[in-house]
Design a protein around this motif. Structure first.
Motif, PDB file in Angstrom:
ATOM      1  N   THR A 292      36.013  50.262  42.677  1.00  0.00           N
ATOM      2  CA  THR A 292      37.094  49.281  42.698  1.00  0.00           C
ATOM      3  C   THR A 292      38.264  49.762  43.542  1.00  0.00           C
ATOM      4  O   THR A 292      38.822  49.021  44.347  1.00  0.00           O
ATOM      5  CB  THR A 292      37.577  48.994  41.264  1.00  0.00           C
ATOM      6  OG1 THR A 292      36.472  48.575  40.473  1.00  0.00           O
ATOM      7  CG2 THR A 292      38.656  47.923  41.262  1.00  0.00           C
ATOM      8  N   GLU A 326      31.834  49.052  41.359  1.00  0.00           N
ATOM      9  CA  GLU A 326      32.192  47.624  41.398  1.00  0.00           C
ATOM     10  C   GLU A 326      31.144  46.817  42.149  1.00  0.00           C
ATOM     11  O   GLU A 326      30.625  47.241  43.177  1.00  0.00           O
ATOM     12  CB  GLU A 326      33.551  47.474  42.106  1.00  0.00           C
ATOM     13  CG  GLU A 326      34.000  46.054  42.355  1.00  0.00           C
ATOM     14  CD  GLU A 326      34.660  45.414  41.138  1.00  0.00           C
ATOM     15  OE1 GLU A 326      34.301  44.266  40.833  1.00  0.00           O
ATOM     16  OE2 GLU A 326      35.499  46.070  40.500  1.00  0.00           O
ATOM     17  N   ARG A 388      30.007  45.840  36.757  1.00  0.00           N
ATOM     18  CA  ARG A 388      30.835  47.034  36.932  1.00  0.00           C
ATOM     19  C   ARG A 388      30.281  48.119  36.011  1.00  0.00           C
ATOM     20  O   ARG A 388      29.880  47.827  34.876  1.00  0.00           O
ATOM     21  CB  ARG A 388      32.290  46.734  36.590  1.00  0.00           C
ATOM     22  CG  ARG A 388      32.883  45.573  37.380  1.00  0.00           C
ATOM     23  CD  ARG A 388      34.334  45.315  36.970  1.00  0.00           C
ATOM     24  NE  ARG A 388      34.886  44.165  37.673  1.00  0.00           N
ATOM     25  CZ  ARG A 388      34.856  42.912  37.229  1.00  0.00           C
ATOM     26  NH1 ARG A 388      34.306  42.651  36.042  1.00  0.00           N
ATOM     27  NH2 ARG A 388      35.376  41.926  37.924  1.00  0.00           N
TER      28      ARG A 388
END
Length: 774
Positions: A292, A326, A388
């Motif tokens: 992320t 992510e 995720r």
């Protein structure tokens, strides 16, 4: 005025030029250059009498344009005379004029009007005036006549469609045909799923069915159920993308990324233990690289894999919430992940390495220390289970380190065949460049599907009529519609051949050319996926409200392919990598070759100066503009000029002691243009090469497409070329006219050119793309 037939008020010579004069005045304006050209030519034509020349000089006087009555007489005369002229004899205004002259001439003069020299002289004038295809002036002919001839053309391609399909399929023709048959099976019927869970189950079932056909393991060695054929895997990936892009991405994640990482980064023990189950989908897995907080900055990933001597294991850990993996495909179905993490042995960080980390047990339950969340609904690709992933001190055996480029021995000592950490990092990522080869080919499949739908619809949908009571005009007969779609069709073909070239280079790569292939793959991925996004948007708009209906596929095609511009590398970042590679090679060339490189550089500058001489910059002859030598040189000039100018800017900043990073930022926009110019040159070179070596029966349509790609691209950069004084305004105008002409010529083969893609009807699926032609 002399007459040779009681019903025709003009001489054969005047009649031969009447269609050209009609079209020349059809927009009520003859420009000064057109007047000068017409008057010069008229004075030299041997088939015109003095009286003919006088009349035609009067008609070309812009201060005394034809009256509405005279203009109407011209139209009626052309219509009347053309009624009994066969369509093959009036494919151009020059041919139409010759046929009109023949019908007026006596027996003695027939030989003159049958002369190729006469037709050629008129054709040269037509080309010089930049007149569009004769069909643009449909009011010259009777509506029923036009409709009948068009329908005949649409039904009969001027080339062998199956031969073009074979050329497109190449060495993988048998595999492509096998997949076409497979995707026609009712099991693969497309649908509209509103619930992502239902859609994901369907995609997983499809993916298992594909694996059962042996298609998932194509790139793996035969010992593990495969065929050791990376080219076949890429072809399968491309073919599946004609059908459903969620299936394509699921296929790519499982077999290309997860399986490919084990094959490319692991060693024999990993291959023996995992590859067969990966290829059969007995072991679903994922590829956990992106985080992320860091996105494209793979080198800066913060997930760690720390070696612990006690237990001889690696501890995989996510330091913070922002460091979670992510957008990981197969995260909800996967039982194992290839996790990219900073490998720490003792107190030394050896950089990013790949580790196999189990996620779930065979019953699908998450293992201790693993946290996975569903990314939820996305803009598209909702059949792919993106998630995720976080790791809380997860312990895995040391043997789970994929150790081709970095290993830890039983004594806990790290070693690598590549000593330099930076080189080791880029070598490791280089083994995974197959994704950047595959993704643009899948995107191009989506674009081809969109083009097929939009062009078929434009060959059925009618709108507005020339006069009340007459048949309405097909969308694809409007020049504006041709301008919208035909350049995209040409570029689709251009990119197909360029991506095939990239695939061949990638499959046959060796250590000496891998960096060049990585640069090429990055550039083509960025260029081709941007094309897909732009092409599908134009196709959707070209279908109006019908294109907005989900049933007609554009909603899914656009939404599902949109992500291609940012996965496997953000396009802007990839173009910067391309530019860095080009600048590095340019600098290295001067460093390694010294005086010879300087001489070559000066020689290229001299060549560029010669190509910018006034004669060259003003040349507007059709043969010159359609010559591949001119087209290629224009593309190469742009690339060289941008390379030299950005290099000079960088050198200037560095000489002023600016930080190299800041200097690169100053030139960032400039470097992206350089990268695009490099890729455009590669694409054109490959298209020209294909046209040159292909069979004669296919050369005409492919040459039209190649010309359209080249000239439309030059037209798109005309501001830059004008700034550089490489082209003069008269030349850019001539190029624009030729683009219009090539669009019209390609339009007449558009149905056949899209048919050559050989996309199964079950995969096209759009109701507006049914095969009926207008």
């Amino acid at each position: 005025m002399s007459t040779s037939a009681p019903n025709l008020p003009y001489s054969p010579g005047v009649l031969s030029l009447l269609p050209l004069f009609y079209v020349g005045w059809s927009d009520s304006v003859l420009s000064p250059s057109e007047v000068k050209l017409i008057q010069k030519k008229v004075a030299t034509f041997p088939f015109l009498s003095a009286a003919d020349q006088h009349l035609l000089q009067q008609w070309s006087n812009p201060q005394s344009p034809p009256s509405p009555q005279l203009f109407k007489q011209w139209v009626q005369l052309i219509r009347q005379t053309s009624l009994d002229i066969p369509s093959p004899n009036r494919q151009s205004l020059a041919e139409l004029g010759v046929e009109m002259a023949k019908r007026s001439a006596g027996a003695v003069d027939q030989l003159q009007w049958s002369s190729a020299d006469t037709t050629r002289a008129l054709a040269e004038l037509e080309a010089a005036l930049g007149i569009a295809h004769v069909d643009a002036y449909r009011n010259l002919f009777h509506t029923e006549q036009i409709r009948r001839e068009r329908q005949q053309r649409e039904r009969q391609a001027t080339f062998d469609v199956s031969a073009l399909t074979a050329l497109l399929d190449g060495a993988q023709a048998e595999l492509h045909q096998r997949l076409r048959i497979l995707l026609q099976d009712p099991f693969f019927q497309l649908g509209q799923w509103r619930d992502k869970a239902d859609y994901r189950r369907q995609v997983l079932d499809w993916c298992r069915a594909v694996a059962q056909q042996g298609l998932g393991a194509l790139a793996f060695p035969a010992a593990y159920g495969g065929q050791d054929d990376m080219a076949a895997y890429i072809a399968a990936f491309e073919a599946l993308a004609y059908h459903d892009l969620s299936l394509t991405v699921k296929f790519g994640v499982q077999f290309g990324l997860f399986g490919g990482s084990i094959y490319a980064l692991g060693t024999v023990p990993h291959h023996q233990k995992y590859l067969r189950d990966v290829g059969s989908l007995e072991l679903p897995g994922c590829f956990a690289m992106t985080e992320t907080g860091h996105g494209s900055n793979v080198r800066g990933l913060r997930t760690t894999a720390t070696y612990r001597a006690e237990g001889d294991c690696l501890i995989v850990h996510t330091p913070s919430e922002e460091d979670g993996k992510e957008y990981i495909g197969n995260a909800l179905d996967g039982r194992m992940a290839t996790v990219f993490a900073q490998l720490i042995v003792g107190d030394v960080n050896h950089g990013v390495h790949a580790i196999l980390v189990p996620l779930r047990d065979t019953a699908g339950r998450l293992l201790p220390g693993i946290r996975i969340e569903d990314c939820g609904y996305k803009l598209g690709l909702n059949g792919v289970d993106n998630g995720r992933i976080w790791f809380d001190r997860v312990e895995v055996p040391r043997a789970n380190l994929l150790n081709r480029f970095g290993a830890i021995d039983e004594a806990g000592q790290y070693s690598s065949p590549i000593e330099n950490p930076g080189r080791r990092f880029f070598t490791m990522l280089g083994t995974l460049v197959g994704g950047r080869v595959s993704v643009p080919r899948a995107g191009l499949s989506a674009a081809k599907t969109g083009l097929t739908i939009a062009i078929r619809y434009a060959l059925q949908r009618r709108q507005f009529a020339p006069k009340e009571g007459e048949e309405e005009t097909l969308l694809l007969d409007y020049p504006s519609h041709q301008r919208r779609l035909m350049p995209y069709l040409a570029k689709a073909y251009a990119l197909h051949f360029a991506l095939q070239y990239l695939t061949d280079r990638y499959v046959q790569r060796n250590e000496t050319d891998i960096r060049e292939i990585e640069t090429l793959a990055a550039g083509l991925k960025a260029y081709a996926t941007r094309f897909t996004t732009d092409c599908l948007q134009e196709c959707r708009e070209a279908c109006g409200g019908k294109g907005y209906l989900s049933e007609n596929r554009f909603a899914d095609l656009k939404a599902d392919s949109d992500i291609f511009t940012t996965f496997e590398g953000d396009n802007t970042v990839l173009l910067q990598l391309v530019a860095k590679g080009l600048l590095s090679d340019f600098r290295k060339e001067f460093h390694d070759e010294g005086f010879r490189a300087v001489i070559r550089y000066l020689g290229s500058q001299v060549s560029d100066t010669l190509s910018k001489n006034p004669f060259q910059t003003r040349r507007t002859e059709r043969d010159h503009l359609l010559d591949p030598t001119f087209q290629l040189e224009a593309f190469r000039y742009r690339e060289r000029a941008l390379l030299y100018s950005v290099s000079a800017r960088m050198r200037n900043y560095l000489n002023r002691r600016m930080d190299p990073y800041d200097a690169f930022l100053r030139c960032q926009v400039h470097t992206i243009e350089l990268a695009r110019a490099y890729i455009e040159r590669i694409v054109l070179e490959q298209f020209v090469a294909v046209v040159k070596r292909t069979s004669p029966e296919l050369q005409t349509p492919l040459k039209w497409l190649c010309d359209l790609y080249a000239l439309h691209t030059i037209e798109g950069h005309k501001g830059w070329y004008l700034e550089q004084e490489y082209l003069r305004p008269s030349k850019t105008k001539a190029i624009r006219r030729l683009v219009v002409q090539r669009c019209r010529e390609v339009r007449h083969e558009a149905a056949s050119l899209t048919a050559a893609f050989a996309i199964p009807e079950e995969s096209i699926a759009a109701p507006i793309a049914r095969r009926a032609m207008g």
